[in-house]
Design an enzyme around this catalytic site. Sequence first.
Site, PDB file in Angstrom:
ATOM      1  N   HIS A   1       1.542 -79.880  -5.986  1.00 51.45           N
ATOM      2  CA  HIS A   1       1.426 -78.480  -5.592  1.00 51.45           C
ATOM      3  C   HIS A   1       2.601 -77.644  -6.090  1.00 51.45           C
ATOM      4  O   HIS A   1       2.556 -76.422  -6.017  1.00 51.45           O
ATOM      5  CB  HIS A   1       1.244 -78.383  -4.074  1.00 51.45           C
ATOM      6  CG  HIS A   1      -0.169 -78.655  -3.664  1.00 51.45           C
ATOM      7  ND1 HIS A   1      -0.986 -77.722  -3.094  1.00 51.45           N
ATOM      8  CD2 HIS A   1      -0.937 -79.773  -3.809  1.00 51.45           C
ATOM      9  CE1 HIS A   1      -2.187 -78.246  -2.875  1.00 51.45           C
ATOM     10  NE2 HIS A   1      -2.173 -79.492  -3.292  1.00 51.45           N
TER      11      HIS A   1
ATOM     12  N   SER B   1      -2.109 -78.329 -11.093  1.00 51.30           N
ATOM     13  CA  SER B   1      -2.875 -79.388 -11.742  1.00 51.30           C
ATOM     14  C   SER B   1      -2.906 -79.205 -13.253  1.00 51.30           C
ATOM     15  O   SER B   1      -2.871 -78.087 -13.746  1.00 51.30           O
ATOM     16  CB  SER B   1      -4.311 -79.373 -11.226  1.00 51.30           C
ATOM     17  OG  SER B   1      -4.335 -79.595  -9.847  1.00 51.30           O
TER      18      SER B   1
ATOM     19  N   LYS C   1     -16.819 -78.933  -4.702  1.00 54.07           N
ATOM     20  CA  LYS C   1     -17.039 -79.889  -5.791  1.00 54.07           C
ATOM     21  C   LYS C   1     -16.590 -81.289  -5.357  1.00 54.07           C
ATOM     22  O   LYS C   1     -17.250 -82.289  -5.671  1.00 54.07           O
ATOM     23  CB  LYS C   1     -16.266 -79.443  -7.031  1.00 54.07           C
ATOM     24  CG  LYS C   1     -16.759 -80.096  -8.300  1.00 54.07           C
ATOM     25  CD  LYS C   1     -16.090 -79.524  -9.530  1.00 54.07           C
ATOM     26  CE  LYS C   1     -16.515 -80.285 -10.774  1.00 54.07           C
ATOM     27  NZ  LYS C   1     -15.875 -79.815 -11.995  1.00 54.07           N
ATOM     28  N   ASP C   2     -15.504 -81.345  -4.595  1.00 50.55           N
ATOM     29  CA  ASP C   2     -15.045 -82.645  -4.075  1.00 50.55           C
ATOM     30  C   ASP C   2     -16.025 -83.208  -3.051  1.00 50.55           C
ATOM     31  O   ASP C   2     -16.222 -84.431  -2.976  1.00 50.55           O
ATOM     32  CB  ASP C   2     -13.656 -82.504  -3.434  1.00 50.55           C
ATOM     33  CG  ASP C   2     -12.547 -82.474  -4.479  1.00 50.55           C
ATOM     34  OD1 ASP C   2     -12.807 -82.892  -5.626  1.00 50.55           O
ATOM     35  OD2 ASP C   2     -11.426 -82.048  -4.159  1.00 50.55           O
TER      36      ASP C   2
ATOM     37  N   GLU D   1      -8.924-111.351  -7.314  1.00 55.86           N
ATOM     38  CA  GLU D   1      -9.942-110.322  -7.222  1.00 55.86           C
ATOM     39  C   GLU D   1     -10.046-109.594  -8.553  1.00 55.86           C
ATOM     40  O   GLU D   1      -9.101-109.556  -9.334  1.00 55.86           O
ATOM     41  CB  GLU D   1      -9.579-109.329  -6.112  1.00 55.86           C
ATOM     42  CG  GLU D   1      -9.667-109.926  -4.735  1.00 55.86           C
ATOM     43  CD  GLU D   1     -11.105-109.998  -4.246  1.00 55.86           C
ATOM     44  OE1 GLU D   1     -11.555-109.140  -3.513  1.00 55.86           O
ATOM     45  OE2 GLU D   1     -11.790-110.971  -4.639  1.00 55.86           O
TER      46      GLU D   1
END
Lengths: 254, 440
Positions: free
Chosen positions: B218, B222, B246-247, B290
């Site tokens: 922040h 971005s 959108k998220d 894994e």
Amino acid sequence: MWKRACVLAALACVALGGPASASEGATHPPAQDWEFNGLFGTFDLASAQRGLQVYEQICHACHSLNHVAYRHLGELGFNEDEVAAIAANYQLSDGPDENGEMFDRPAEGSDFFVPFFANEEAARAGNGGAYPPDLSLIVKARSGGADYIYAFLTGFEEPPDGEELPAGRYWNEYFPGHQLAMPNILDVNTVEYTDGTEPTHAQMAWDVTNFLAWAAEPQMMERKQMGLKVVLFLLVFTALMYAVKRKVWANVHH
Amino acid sequence: MAHGSSGGTPFKNPVVRWVDSRLPIFSMMVKEYGQFPAPRNFNYFWNFGALAMIVLMVMIVTGLFLSMHYTAHVDYAFNSVERIMRDVNFGWLMRYIHANGASMFFVVVFIHIFRGLYYGSYKKPRELLWIFGVIILLLMMATAFMGYVLPWGQMSFWGATVITNLFSAIPLVGDEIVTWLWGGFSVDNPTLNRFFSLHFLLPFVIVGVVFLHVAALHITGSNNPKGIEPKGPQDTLPFHPYYTIKDMFGSGVFMIIFAMFVFFAPNYLGHADNYIPANPLVTPAHIVPEWYFLPFYAMLRAITFNIGIPFTGVTIIEAKLGGVITMFGSIIVLFFISWLDTSPVRSARYRPIYKWCMWLLVLAVVVLGYCGSQPAEGLLVVVAQICTFYYFLHFLVLMPLLGKLERPLPLPRSISEPVLREPGAGPLPAGATAKPMEKS
């Protein structure tokens, strides 16, 4: 678009690369058409109940079922009295009582399946040094799952020419390494099914595999039913979110 | 969103006003999640940070409930997990969400990291943001490894044995370090206990570093698929509602995939051997970690040779130590890429050669994953060695070199340029004109 394809490809890689199956010296078990397969799969309760009979009368003589309690059999379609009757066939050591003595009593619904052998040492002593594995999770603990268990139970054969078997060893097409201490027990012993089904070798193998699949994953039906509701909800939710997203972004050039 | 008049708080609710004038938490939320200007050209790769946050929360909540029923003792751990599966109300749900959630977490984070690498999100001024991310990855790996030990199945035990034994490769003090890690002379009850304790602790450390990660984001803002900074309000959109919705859509898609694993293939990503109780006397035929560790495991096993002074027979680094250095080095190198990459262009979109190197890196990692899942023998060892070589070549040689040698494509003048052209900037291709608004 190609980016979305890349994401999907990456997910596919993850999914395909996931299970690292490694079993040498054993034939791959053929896939069977189990009733519990697929998104809507349910347990074949009649078969699993017959499988319980096979387990109790044949397998139990060597193999424990430590994670299953008699009360769990309610989920297999037995009522409370039937569960109590099944449990009462087994004796277990309990105590100490008020005098400090251990005592034997018949098992109850709340008890876990009473093993034939008291401990691993006793089991080894009774089986020529080999330790018969606990069967509670056997379907999940073997690569190939139920297909493997069924193939294994029906896969005992004469060893191929030129292969010497030591005494007390048997040959199985599907067992990793092929040689094991367990005999082709379903050929030697048989059960009398209470529902009149003919107890052929393949039938008993099929039924006991159904039973063991249930024993390994008793919540499977609940899981799949819940899964359908969850996925249905998520599909509607996601479609809704997509519609709202379109609406919100309608005024934006991008 | 609330838009404040100058001075005082913009909120009507008196309780909110009271709190906000003493601790401006609501103002901060509005500023950082409401108005926060985000580049308008995010693609769906920019969903994965939010997805990672969601999985982290899911893991902490399900893990908390599991810990209420789990017993960290070698004699009871396996049984307690089975009790969770069979007798705890919705215990099976918690466990399957938690076990598959670990896989989902790595899927999401690997894509998130790929996004950062491809679009140059690690470059100035986001170096620290990237470094926090690499720290989160390391913490996740430690947490996942210790979590996998807790059910105390065969793979738990033998995986723990193999990985902790790696530290014995450290010269002089290796064996002592391993004994110290184990709390004994083999993986045993003290090991299980401390792994449980640390497995409970580390997620909260991750939350802390995630906070720093997001805080740093922040400050710098971005990155975006074009890799150029927004030049003004015409290049950005307020985070809410554009990216919140959108998220939400992205997380819906993600949760469908997650749910398909949890409800219909809960053991698909696991290993059958982990349903066999741990037995120190029986080694599984193949010890495999894994899936998310397989590429790193392959790098560990790729170093099959001692490194020494040629023609003298003097060994400086034994093969085992070399493997350990390579494996840890594959993560450590990520700390330095902000400075290793000399190109001023961020996004691989405008870097014709680097773009292909990037896809080659993806291929190398996927192939390494396959190598890691198979026995380390024959041709696969060579394949793993080539891929490992490329992995380090990419970061240590290609990144510094390509920045100097490669001729990047011309960068757009601004994020909004292609859609908001000035009049007279040339003929527009058909369909590129502003469409009439779709009013549904």
